[in-house]
Design an enzyme around this catalytic site. Structure first.
Site, PDB file in Angstrom:
ATOM      1  N   ASP A 191       0.831  -1.206   0.000  1.00 52.33           N
ATOM      2  CA  ASP A 191       0.000   0.000   0.000  1.00 52.33           C
ATOM      3  C   ASP A 191       0.872   1.266   0.000  1.00 52.33           C
ATOM      4  O   ASP A 191       1.843   1.346   0.771  1.00 52.33           O
ATOM      5  CB  ASP A 191      -0.850  -0.042   1.287  1.00 52.33           C
ATOM      6  N   HIS A 214     -10.719  -0.617  -5.504  1.00 52.00           N
ATOM      7  CA  HIS A 214     -11.615  -0.221  -4.409  1.00 52.00           C
ATOM      8  C   HIS A 214     -11.502   1.264  -4.067  1.00 52.00           C
ATOM      9  O   HIS A 214     -12.212   1.736  -3.178  1.00 52.00           O
ATOM     10  CB  HIS A 214     -11.286  -1.071  -3.175  1.00 52.00           C
ATOM     11  N   ASP A 215     -10.586   1.984  -4.704  1.00 52.30           N
ATOM     12  CA  ASP A 215     -10.448   3.422  -4.449  1.00 52.30           C
ATOM     13  C   ASP A 215     -11.000   4.246  -5.595  1.00 52.30           C
ATOM     14  O   ASP A 215     -10.852   5.471  -5.612  1.00 52.30           O
ATOM     15  CB  ASP A 215      -8.964   3.791  -4.281  1.00 52.30           C
TER      16      ASP A 215
HETATM   17  C1  NOJ Z   1      -4.434   3.156  -0.556  1.00 52.46           C
HETATM   18  C2  NOJ Z   1      -5.552   2.188  -0.335  1.00 52.46           C
HETATM   19  O1  NOJ Z   1      -5.841   1.544  -1.542  1.00 52.46           O
HETATM   20  C3  NOJ Z   1      -6.701   2.983   0.216  1.00 52.46           C
HETATM   21  O2  NOJ Z   1      -7.899   2.250   0.234  1.00 52.46           O
HETATM   22  C4  NOJ Z   1      -6.311   3.483   1.572  1.00 52.46           C
HETATM   23  O3  NOJ Z   1      -7.320   4.332   2.071  1.00 52.46           O
HETATM   24  C5  NOJ Z   1      -5.001   4.263   1.529  1.00 52.46           C
HETATM   25  N1  NOJ Z   1      -4.004   3.640   0.704  1.00 52.46           N
HETATM   26  C6  NOJ Z   1      -4.436   4.404   2.902  1.00 52.46           C
HETATM   27  O4  NOJ Z   1      -3.950   3.172   3.360  1.00 52.46           O
END
Ligand code: NOJ
Length: 557
Positions: free
Chosen positions: A196, A322-323
């Site tokens: 991540d 998912h983002d």
């Molecule tokens: C990227 C992740 O994909 C996201 O979902 C998360 O909120 C942030 N990094 C912080 O970990």
């Protein structure tokens, strides 16, 4: 290092994939119960979003114990069983390692808060000045990136939510702790990892205000990032042959990504970058409404494809995760050309150079959520920005429109396995409402022999069978075309032309304009198409709304 270009990876957002016990939350046994489906799709690896103990302020990206499975997802036994059952079907499991920060519930942070100097140095605490935080940096989720701790009269850094405290990678003990975690999971038999926001871990020596931005230029691809990644590789996965790794790189550069992913650098197998997913930001502002800029999308693809190709980097290919909002609703037409645009986007992406990722539900055309009330949203970033936009005075109606287009929850609604109550996802109440878009679900899609699912199977098979797709060079053909993205992949004598129409109007493609052989059945063979019928016996081909056509050019033509 292996480069995995014959593989396809499937992303599972665990909380929304499959609920096995009726509590409304997806879980690990739920994933195990769907392995046959994933095997049938033909993918090679399953990336699971974080399954570790967490208060879930950021749905698991706020880890409180990296060694334990969160009870809402199951047990360690469940995970080991999943790894075993997946392996039996030729599927590797990739875990998501969140090492830029921990949850403030993590034991290390709790000890730090009690003043234990060892653990205070695991994080980044600094004095403020004149009643202000140490710097003016903005958190990725809105607001200042420092949180005040009155007991110390100091602030700690959190690039994300204030419950996600940034780790101090300068501290060797921190790095060793993290390596131990990776080794623990390697010993459990996982095949790889997604790291991540890993390019944010190396912070600058001095913390200074950013007069021209939000601070990211000081900590993105930071000063010791390559040193840290090489060490991580050496101390952990580098010792297990063929471990697959992907780094999530935020606001990065091509030069850095080449180094992160070049086989001779011994850092990671491949990288995600996000530049192509900002083409609908108005002047860089995500929380705005703007149609995507197609020319910019092509330019970005071209810059990264040619750059990584020429310099030997290895790219992860993706439109959704998912983002992100669902690509089909964002770049396609999920109402009038649902199937066509789902297949077109898949074709246009999967045949590029790199390693394709499928985000759960994409393989049967899931769309955005189309929620009409803030009460339906769950994501911390979306709720923060709802409040920020409210404070700025924007009308509710516009804010909801912005969330409908931009919220991360668009990609996080539960998988619609069928059309019944609970959609085959849960027998209980789902943690977040189902998408409001009617009539789309996996069973419905599979009733059609030309299903989106079957098309994905073909694309995956094509990659596995075709060296030119795996290794061929990349070249854009029609840089300035208003609706088509066409590129050529070449390996020795083999050439494949991929033509995709990103719009709902029919347009012409004339190969002779691009120094390609004339259209005829002798010169071209159709490898794949998302429409039933086509006629190659013309000097120009009409490319229909959201059509994709994959042609192999016969040698010597
Ligand atoms: C990227 C992740 O994909 C996201 O979902 C998360 O909120 C942030 N990094 C912080 O970990």
């Amino acid at each position: 290092m292996k480069n995995f270009n014959d593989s396809v990876i499937y992303q599972i957002y665990v909380k929304s994939f499959m609920d096995s016990n009726g509590d409304g939350l997806g879980d690990i046994p739920g994933i195990t119960s769907r392995l046959d489906y994933l095997e049938k799709l033909g993918v090679n690896y399953l990336w699971l979003t974080p399954v570790f103990i967490s208060p879930m302020n950021d749905n698991g990206y706020d880890v409180a114990d990296y060694y334990k499975v969160d009870p809402s997802f199951g047990t360690l036994d469940d995970l080991e069983h999943l790894i075993f059952e997946a392996k039996k079907r030729g599927l590797g499991i990739m875990l998501d390692m969140v090492f830029n920060h921990t949850s403030t519930d993590h034991e290390w942070f709790q000890k730090a808060l009690k003043g234990d100097p060892k653990y205070k140095d695991y994080y980044i605490f600094r004095k403020g000045s004149g009643g202000n935080p140490p710097t003016n940096w903005i958190s990725k989720f809105g607001g200042n990136a420092w949180e005040y701790v009155p007991e110390f009269d100091e602030y700690y850094l959190h690039l994300f939510d204030k419950t996600q405290a940034d780790l101090n990678w300068e501290n060797e003990d921190v790095r060793e702790e993290l390596y131990e975690i990776v080794n623990f999971w390697l010993d459990k038999g996982v095949s790889g990892f997604r790291f991540d926001v890993i390019n944010l871990i190396s912070k600058p020596d001095e913390f200074a205000d950013d007069e021209i931005g939000d601070g990211r230029r000081f900590y993105t691809d930071g000063p010791k990032i390559h040193q840290y990644l090489k060490e991580l590789n050496r101390e952990t996965f580098g010792r297990v042959a063929d471990t697959i790794t992907v780094g999530e790189m935020s606001s990065t550069t091509l030069e850095n990504c080449v180094r992160y992913s070049h086989p001779e650098e011994d850092e990671l197998s491949m990288v995600f970058n996000f530049h192509h997913l900002k083409v609908d930001y108005d002047e860089g502002d995500k929380w705005s409404l703007k149609n995507f800029d197609f020319q910019e999308l092509k330019e970005i693809f071209d810059h990264w494809q040619s750059g990584m190709d020429n310099l030997g980097g290895n790219m992860a290919l993706f439109f959704s995760n998912h983002d992100q909002p669902r690509a089909l609703s964002r770049f396609g037409d999920d109402k009038n050309y649902h199937k066509e645009s789902a297949k077109m986007l898949a074709t246009s992406l999967h045949l590029l150079k790199g390693i394709p990722y499928i985000f759960q539900g994409e393989e049967f055309g899931m769309t955005n959520a189309y929620f009409t009330s803030i009460d339906d949203y769950r994501d911390v970033e979306s709720i923060n920005y709802y409040n920020i936009l409210k404070k700025q005075g924007l009308p509710e109606e516009i804010i909801i429109k912005i969330l409908q287009a931009k919220s991360r929850d668009n990609g996080r609604t539960p998988i619609l396995w069928n059309g019944e109550d609970g959609h085959g996802f849960t027998t209980g109440t789902p943690w977040i409402p189902f998408s409001k878009m009617e009539g789309i679900n996996m069973e419905e899609d599979q009733k059609d022999e030309n299903s989106i699912f079957a098309y994905y199977q073909k694309l995956i098979r094509l990659r596995k069978e075709s060296p030119v797709i795996q290794k061929g060079s990349y070249k854009i053909i029609d840089k300035d075309h208003k609706s088509l993205f066409t590129y050529l992949r070449t390996l020795g004598e083999e050439r494949i032309l991929v033509i995709s129409n990103y719009y709902g109007e029919q347009v012409n493609f004339d190969p002779s304009k691009y120094d390609l052989p004339e259209l005829s059945r002798e010169n071209y063979k159709v490898l794949l198409s998302n429409y039933d019928q086509f006629n190659l016996e013309k000097e120009k081909i009409s490319i229909r709304p959201y059509e994709s056509l994959v042609l192999s050019i016969e040698p010597h033509k």
